[in-house]
Design a protein around this motif. Sequence first.
Motif, PDB file in Angstrom:
ATOM      1  N   SER A 114       0.858  -1.261   0.191  1.00 10.33           N
ATOM      2  CA  SER A 114       0.087   0.018  -0.061  1.00 10.33           C
ATOM      3  C   SER A 114       0.943   1.306   0.197  1.00 10.33           C
ATOM      4  CB  SER A 114      -0.899  -0.124   1.276  1.00 10.33           C
ATOM      5  OG  SER A 114      -0.317   0.014   2.522  1.00 10.33           O
ATOM      6  N   THR A 126       2.685   1.967  -2.386  1.00  8.29           N
ATOM      7  CA  THR A 126       2.449   2.409  -3.676  1.00  8.29           C
ATOM      8  C   THR A 126       1.146   3.371  -3.880  1.00  8.29           C
ATOM      9  OG1 THR A 126       1.477   0.405  -4.427  1.00  8.29           O
ATOM     10  CG2 THR A 126       3.592   0.482  -4.361  1.00  8.29           C
ATOM     11  N   LEU A 127       0.294   3.244  -2.778  1.00  7.38           N
ATOM     12  CA  LEU A 127      -0.859   4.247  -2.964  1.00  7.38           C
ATOM     13  C   LEU A 127      -0.559   5.394  -2.334  1.00  7.38           C
ATOM     14  CD1 LEU A 127      -3.590   1.313  -2.235  1.00  7.38           C
ATOM     15  CD2 LEU A 127      -2.948   2.289  -4.286  1.00  7.38           C
ATOM     16  N   ALA A 128       0.080   5.168  -1.129  1.00  9.30           N
ATOM     17  CA  ALA A 128       0.215   6.455   0.063  1.00  9.30           C
ATOM     18  C   ALA A 128       1.691   6.303   0.187  1.00  9.30           C
ATOM     19  CB  ALA A 128      -0.642   6.612   0.906  1.00  9.30           C
ATOM     20  N   MET A 140       4.898   6.378   2.513  1.00  7.78           N
ATOM     21  CA  MET A 140       5.018   6.537   3.810  1.00  7.78           C
ATOM     22  C   MET A 140       6.648   6.952   4.205  1.00  7.78           C
ATOM     23  SD  MET A 140       5.210   2.533   5.364  1.00  7.78           S
ATOM     24  CE  MET A 140       6.367   3.060   6.680  1.00  7.78           C
ATOM     25  N   THR A 165       9.843   1.488  -1.023  1.00  6.94           N
ATOM     26  CA  THR A 165       8.714   2.235  -1.643  1.00  6.94           C
ATOM     27  C   THR A 165       9.029   2.024  -3.118  1.00  6.94           C
ATOM     28  OG1 THR A 165       7.920   3.608   0.186  1.00  6.94           O
ATOM     29  CG2 THR A 165       7.121   4.077  -2.068  1.00  6.94           C
ATOM     30  N   GLN A 218       7.366   0.446  -6.005  1.00  6.24           N
ATOM     31  CA  GLN A 218       6.721   1.274  -7.178  1.00  6.24           C
ATOM     32  C   GLN A 218       7.173   0.832  -8.691  1.00  6.24           C
ATOM     33  OE1 GLN A 218       4.357   3.370  -7.258  1.00  6.24           O
ATOM     34  NE2 GLN A 218       4.450   4.906  -5.736  1.00  6.24           N
ATOM     35  N   ASP A 224      -6.926  -1.147   5.411  1.00  7.40           N
ATOM     36  CA  ASP A 224      -6.156   0.110   5.302  1.00  7.40           C
ATOM     37  C   ASP A 224      -5.894   0.237   3.697  1.00  7.40           C
ATOM     38  OD1 ASP A 224      -4.711  -2.153   5.414  1.00  7.40           O
ATOM     39  OD2 ASP A 224      -2.836  -1.220   6.397  1.00  7.40           O
ATOM     40  N   LEU A 273      -7.145   3.291   1.376  1.00 10.14           N
ATOM     41  CA  LEU A 273      -6.209   4.120   0.633  1.00 10.14           C
ATOM     42  C   LEU A 273      -6.537   4.115  -0.962  1.00 10.14           C
ATOM     43  CD1 LEU A 273      -2.928   3.131   2.344  1.00 10.14           C
ATOM     44  CD2 LEU A 273      -4.044   5.466   2.260  1.00 10.14           C
ATOM     45  N   THR A 319      -9.047   6.718  -1.956  1.00  7.68           N
ATOM     46  CA  THR A 319      -8.793   7.927  -1.972  1.00  7.68           C
ATOM     47  C   THR A 319      -7.372   8.046  -2.711  1.00  7.68           C
ATOM     48  OG1 THR A 319      -7.276   7.511  -0.131  1.00  7.68           O
ATOM     49  CG2 THR A 319      -9.735   8.131   0.155  1.00  7.68           C
ATOM     50  N   ALA A 320      -6.834   7.213  -3.540  1.00  3.48           N
ATOM     51  CA  ALA A 320      -5.767   7.273  -4.183  1.00  3.48           C
ATOM     52  C   ALA A 320      -5.825   8.143  -5.520  1.00  3.48           C
ATOM     53  CB  ALA A 320      -4.769   6.045  -4.328  1.00  3.48           C
TER      54      ALA A 320
END
Length: 247
Positions: free
Chosen positions: A128, A130-132, A134, A141, A145, A239, A243, A246-247
Amino acid sequence: MKTILITGCSSGYGLETARHFLGQGWHVVATMRRPRADLLPPAENLRLLPLDVTDEASIAAAVKAAGPIDVLVNNAGIGVVGAFEATPMAHIRKIFETNTFGVMALTQAVIPQMRERRAGTIVNVTSSVTLAPMPLAAAYTASKQAIEGFTGSLAHELGHFNIRVRLVEPGYAPTTRFAANTEVRIEDLVPETYAGFAAPIFQAFARPALTTRESDVAEAVWAAVDDGTARLRFPAGADAVALAGTA
């Protein structure tokens, strides 16, 4: 009986996914660097194979031993949490060797047989982040990605041969031991100058509002394999689903 080959089955998502597909009657080839017979109950439809996704000879031997593969699940992954500034390039390269180049190498080894049969599914497990994205996980990440972009492109390329390519994007799982194979301690990667910034982030890790269960990922992999549409992404866990919305 269809055959699924899953990487990283020594713990976590890979192990739970192997259990899930065994329960569905699939022939499961569960791979790990050092196979352990005690992790899964003996079954006629289970085969344990050694596989190091960073070793080309190991990949070739595992693919040959597995026989015809209907589904490949690239799940094996490692990572570290810490300030990018303090993360040695040797560790960053190690992360990419497993999370990115290992996925690509194993996928490349399996494509020919799927292309010849004009059938098959490849599921790449990312994250996740890759969605948001951190903080304190820049290298991890980036490695995930890269697989997101790789998978999206490959889905177009292999769709011509009736091979489906999917992404499963797990959320945060406190039980995940993805740093176990990096031989680096978190405390070595958080210099004093980052301590004030890192402290509340680590506190949030310890008390997440939403988390992902290992079973969530196994079910998402099952959904990705079972889905007959052109859908690419399958978030796993409450979670990650939030995400993704809203991504």
